[in-house]
Enzyme design. Structure first.
Site, mmCIF file in Angstrom:
data_model
loop_
_atom_site.group_PDB
_atom_site.id
_atom_site.type_symbol
_atom_site.label_atom_id
_atom_site.label_comp_id
_atom_site.label_asym_id
_atom_site.label_seq_id
_atom_site.Cartn_x
_atom_site.Cartn_y
_atom_site.Cartn_z
ATOM 1 N N HIS A 85 0.823 -1.221 0.000
ATOM 2 C CA HIS A 85 0.000 0.000 0.000
ATOM 3 C C HIS A 85 0.854 1.266 0.000
ATOM 4 O O HIS A 85 0.345 2.341 -0.292
ATOM 5 C CB HIS A 85 -1.041 -0.013 1.120
ATOM 6 C CG HIS A 85 -0.542 0.279 2.493
ATOM 7 N ND1 HIS A 85 -0.247 -0.692 3.423
ATOM 8 C CD2 HIS A 85 -0.294 1.454 3.113
ATOM 9 C CE1 HIS A 85 0.138 -0.120 4.546
ATOM 10 N NE2 HIS A 85 0.132 1.179 4.394
ATOM 11 N N ASP A 221 1.199 -7.707 2.312
ATOM 12 C CA ASP A 221 1.319 -6.268 2.034
ATOM 13 C C ASP A 221 2.778 -5.814 1.856
ATOM 14 O O ASP A 221 3.327 -5.126 2.699
ATOM 15 C CB ASP A 221 0.641 -5.506 3.185
ATOM 16 C CG ASP A 221 0.322 -4.066 2.815
ATOM 17 O OD1 ASP A 221 0.883 -3.558 1.822
ATOM 18 O OD2 ASP A 221 -0.478 -3.444 3.538
ATOM 19 N N SER A 645 4.026 2.317 8.349
ATOM 20 C CA SER A 645 3.807 1.333 7.305
ATOM 21 C C SER A 645 5.107 1.073 6.573
ATOM 22 O O SER A 645 5.774 2.013 6.161
ATOM 23 C CB SER A 645 2.776 1.832 6.309
ATOM 24 O OG SER A 645 1.510 1.480 6.750
HETATM 25 N N1 ARG Z 1 -4.553 0.452 7.388
HETATM 26 C C1 ARG Z 1 -3.254 0.447 6.798
HETATM 27 C C2 ARG Z 1 -2.661 1.834 6.939
HETATM 28 O O1 ARG Z 1 -3.150 2.628 7.665
HETATM 29 C C3 ARG Z 1 -3.282 -0.043 5.397
HETATM 30 C C4 ARG Z 1 -3.960 0.837 4.425
HETATM 31 C C5 ARG Z 1 -3.992 0.375 2.994
HETATM 32 N N2 ARG Z 1 -4.953 -0.662 2.761
HETATM 33 C C6 ARG Z 1 -6.241 -0.450 2.380
HETATM 34 N N3 ARG Z 1 -7.029 -1.487 2.271
HETATM 35 N N4 ARG Z 1 -6.733 0.722 2.122
HETATM 36 O O2 ARG Z 1 -2.031 2.432 6.133
HETATM 37 N N1 GLU Z 2 -1.065 1.314 7.542
HETATM 38 C C1 GLU Z 2 -0.499 2.405 8.274
HETATM 39 C C2 GLU Z 2 0.446 3.286 7.438
HETATM 40 O O1 GLU Z 2 0.249 3.503 6.268
HETATM 41 C C3 GLU Z 2 0.207 1.866 9.456
HETATM 42 C C4 GLU Z 2 -0.783 1.391 10.363
HETATM 43 C C5 GLU Z 2 -1.009 2.342 11.468
HETATM 44 O O2 GLU Z 2 -1.596 3.405 11.290
HETATM 45 O O3 GLU Z 2 -0.574 1.934 12.534
HETATM 46 O O4 GLU Z 2 1.367 3.871 7.929
#
Ligand code: ARG
Ligand code: GLU
Length: 710
Positions: A85, A221, A645
């Site tokens: 991502h 991921d 991330s």
């Molecule tokens: N929750 C993760 C973060 O905050 C992954 C985000 C990307 N994935 C998604 N399904 N949108 O960045």
């Molecule tokens: N998916 C998040 C990012 O893009 C990390 C997850 C979080 O927020 O802890 O940094």
């Protein structure tokens, strides 16, 4: 029974510390202070192995990837691992319906096949330094906040200029603890970064937005890039002549994996936290802002998701923006649940009452919380105007284009000419599939504005319409009649001499420009902006005092500074948890779980034949665990946030065992309030990552350049 509770409560009140176990994002340069605790927690290496100005250390293998993610070097030839991502927008940008790397994955088998990614940068920290005393030179307690800022900014300019003189480095100074301390970061920024590998979405985004922020998780991921440098190993803009960058250090990968209870640490760039925010702030975010943001994003997501289901081209077109809209939309829901469940507003209020009691005979502190309360009361009155402006009024591409055009009138002729050129190019793209796009964008424009109107935001709309139907009809006519949606008229307008273009933009009486101006004036007009800036500055300076007070109140606590997109270390243990009564979450998932979730009817849960076959034949090679399973992801108590991330997750010996990519639903409130029972970071098990590269993709060339230890 009651007595025990009272005793417990008193014991907790008396705790001389403010932090929870495992909470904290620590400054690498000062890690010596955490070393004993980290060793006690299981770490075998030393703080100096992690950060050392004089010698190559783990810090040299970690980078800010782009502007909001982390990445790490895993080979002596500049090979980078980060999340899927994090590379997402570049994977999308390099994809076409014919070469759809997003859907099918991409693996460069040779260096020539690697794809340049203009705009992508990698930032490596060269060194950091505490510059508080230099930054504070000339600052006095009597100074106004504005004067203070002026002096500080001047000092910072001097310090950074001196630090990078005669080098290709860039320096930034950032405030910590709301400006009680300042650190300088001297960085090296690489601009030739190329795409090397990405699994198909069915692996890299498996579970999609349904599984996002959730455990149990089965997302592979990760994606891979390579940093290129000039012949002298220094940053250089893209050129065929560039060669792979040789990092001072790359991470060793361990196939041993992790077990429940094992020590791990995460080394990366957490973006923003509000650990010391008062109950007013939490209340405002949870009860006023988040609900509106969530509703408004739901409107957009419904429209985009419907469009994406129609064709692969539409899917590519909206994939990146949906990922980012949905990410916030879902996180805020989890955050709110956590804040409610743990009664964070009340907990914070109790904490503040203790502070008020402690401070009542301390002139420098006794007023601060009351003053913060006053300022938050004022902020509440105008905060939502900004939120609704950005989440509703500016939700459509249409309104964003209107803004762009309207602003051209304010530019100098020279700037305006450049802006017009860019605007025309973008417009041609916009008109290319205008009808299909309008099917999505016009309803978004109308529905988000209608929501704002229904909820009493943006009162200027009352002069436009009395009923919702009237409003909708008006907005549809604005959309249809605006010059922005009429290619011929627009080109005609913009092909005039530049001074004339600027004049015309102001004079044309376009209903959309008029609407935009009204919204802008209402939410961000001069007076509102001045008020907002003043209140924010007040809050900043009051928080500086409050946090200083907290440090005096709890002298035995090691306070960590809120995240500010600087390099930090957080540590904890691999650990399952109990999200609710009767349910226990084990700390890791396996490939069997991918197959369990598989559903060919749902795009996000599609599992392709290759992966099925590998699972069926259990062809896991050296990547299986002792039980013969293929681990996919694991959770631990590391305190992380957005920006982390792609961060390397390291074991007690400093070897790479995972890549951080998310947090668990029940703990997403940790940006405001960390709770060790529910807060877990989610990491991709490095063995699944290598399995996909090696067994699934057959990209043995990439495995060969890594340092993999049994
Ligand atoms: N929750 C993760 C973060 O905050 C992954 C985000 C990307 N994935 C998604 N399904 N949108 O960045
Ligand atoms: N998916 C998040 C990012 O893009 C990390 C997850 C979080 O927020 O802890 O940094």
């Amino acid at each position: 029974m009651k007595k025990i509770f009272t005793l417990l409560a008193i014991a907790m009140l008396a705790l001389p510390t403010m932090a929870w176990a495992d909470e904290g994002m620590w400054i690498p340069m000062l890690l010596g202070r955490n070393e004993a605790a980290m060793k006690k927690a299981g770490m075998h290496i030393s703080a100096k192995d992690i950060y050392d100005v004089n010698n190559a250390c783990l810090k040299d293998a970690v980078m800010l990837f782009g502007s909001g993610c982390t990445g790490e070097f895993v080979s002596p030839e500049g090979l980078v691992l980060t999340n899927h991502h994090c590379g997402y927008s570049f994977i999308v940008r390099n994809s076409t319906v014919e070469h759809d790397y997003l859907t099918n994955g991409f693996w460069a088998k040779t260096r020539e096949e690697e794809i340049p990614c203009p705009g992508l940068t990698v930032t490596r920290l060269v060194r950091m330094e505490d510059v508080t005393s230099q930054v504070m030179q000339g600052v006095t307690d009597e100074m106004s906040e504005a004067d203070r800022t002026k002096v500080i900014d001047k000092n910072i300019e001097k310090i950074t200029a001196k630090a990078v003189k005669g080098t290709h480095y860039k320096a930034v100074v950032k405030p910590f603890y709301y400006g009680n301390q300042y650190f300088m970061y001297v960085n090296e920024i690489f601009t030739d970064v190329r795409m090397v590998g990405a699994p198909p979405s069915s692996i890299g985004k498996f579970g999609g937005d349904t599984d996002n922020w959730m455990w149990p998780r089965h997302t592979g991921d990760f994606s891979m890039f390579r940093v290129y440098a000039g012949k002298n190993n220094k940053p250089a803009d893209f050129s065929e002549e560039n060669v792979p960058y040789v990092p001072l250090k790359h991470l060793e990968i361990s196939l041993k994996g992790v077990n429940e209870g094992d020590f791990t640490f995460v080394f990366g760039y957490p973006g923003t936290t509000h650990r010391y925010a008062t109950h007013d702030y939490v209340d405002m975010v949870a009860n006023t802002e988040n609900p509106v943001r969530i509703d408004l994003r739901q409107i957009r997501l419904d429209r985009y998701n419907a469009a994406m289901a129609k064709s692969p081209a539409q899917r590519l077109k909206y994939a990146s923006r949906v990922a980012s809209i949905a990410n916030g939309w879902k996180k805020w829901q989890g955050e709110n649940l956590g804040i409610e469940r743990l009664r964070v507003v009340r907990l914070k209020d109790d904490q503040e009452n203790k502070f008020k009691e402690w401070a009542k005979d301390k002139p420098q502190y006794k007023e601060v919380l009351y003053q913060l309360e006053d300022n938050y009361a004022k902020l509440r009155e105008i905060e939502m105007d900004r939120v609704v402006y950005s989440e509703a009024i500016m939700a459509s591409d249409f309104m964003n284009r209107v803004r762009q055009l309207a602003r051209i009138a304010d530019l100098s002729d020279k700037e305006a000419a450049v802006a017009v050129g860019r605007f025309l190019a973008d417009s041609r793209e916009y008109f290319e599939d205008f009808d299909a796009h309008s099917d999505v964008d016009q309803p978004i424009f109308v529905e988000t504005a209608a929501y704002a109107w229904q909820h009493g935001y943006m009162p200027y709309m009352n002069t436009i319409a009395q009923t919702e139907t009237e409003l909708a009809l008006h907005l549809i006519s604005v959309y249809k009649n605006s010059v922005l949606n009429n290619q011929n008229k627009l080109e005609e307008l913009l092909s005039q001499p530049i001074a004339k273009v600027k004049e015309s933009i102001v004079a044309i009486n376009d209903p959309a420009i008029e609407l935009y101006n009204k919204a802008y004036r209402f939410a961000l007009g001069e007076k509102k902006r001045a008020d907002y800036n003043e209140i924010s500055a007040n809050i900043q300076s009051l928080m500086r005092v409050y946090v200083k007070g907290l440090m005096e109140m709890y002298p035995d606590s090691n306070f960590f500074p809120d995240a500010n997109l600087t390099l930090r270390v957080t540590y904890g243990h691999v650990k399952g948890f109990k999200p609710k009564d009767g349910v226990y979450y084990t700390p890791y998932t396996t490939l069997d779980g991918v197959i369990e979730k598989a559903n060919p009817a749902i795009y996000d849960y599609n599992v392709d034949r290759t992966l099925r076959r590998l699972c069926h034949t259990k062809d896991y090679g050296p990547y299986a665990n002792a039980k013969g399973e293929l681990p996919v992801a694991f959770i631990a108590t590391n305190h992380t946030t957005g920006g982390n991330s792609g961060s390397p997750v390291l074991n007690a010996d400093g070897q790479l065992v995972g890549i951080n990519f998310d947090r668990c639903w029940e703990g997403t409130m940790s940006d405001l309030y960390y709770d060790p029972t529910f807060c877990r970071n989610i990491s991709l098990d490095i063995r699944y990552c290598l399995f996909i590269i090696d067994k699934y993709a057959g990209a043995h060339n990439l495995i060969a350049e890594m340092t993999v230890k049994q």
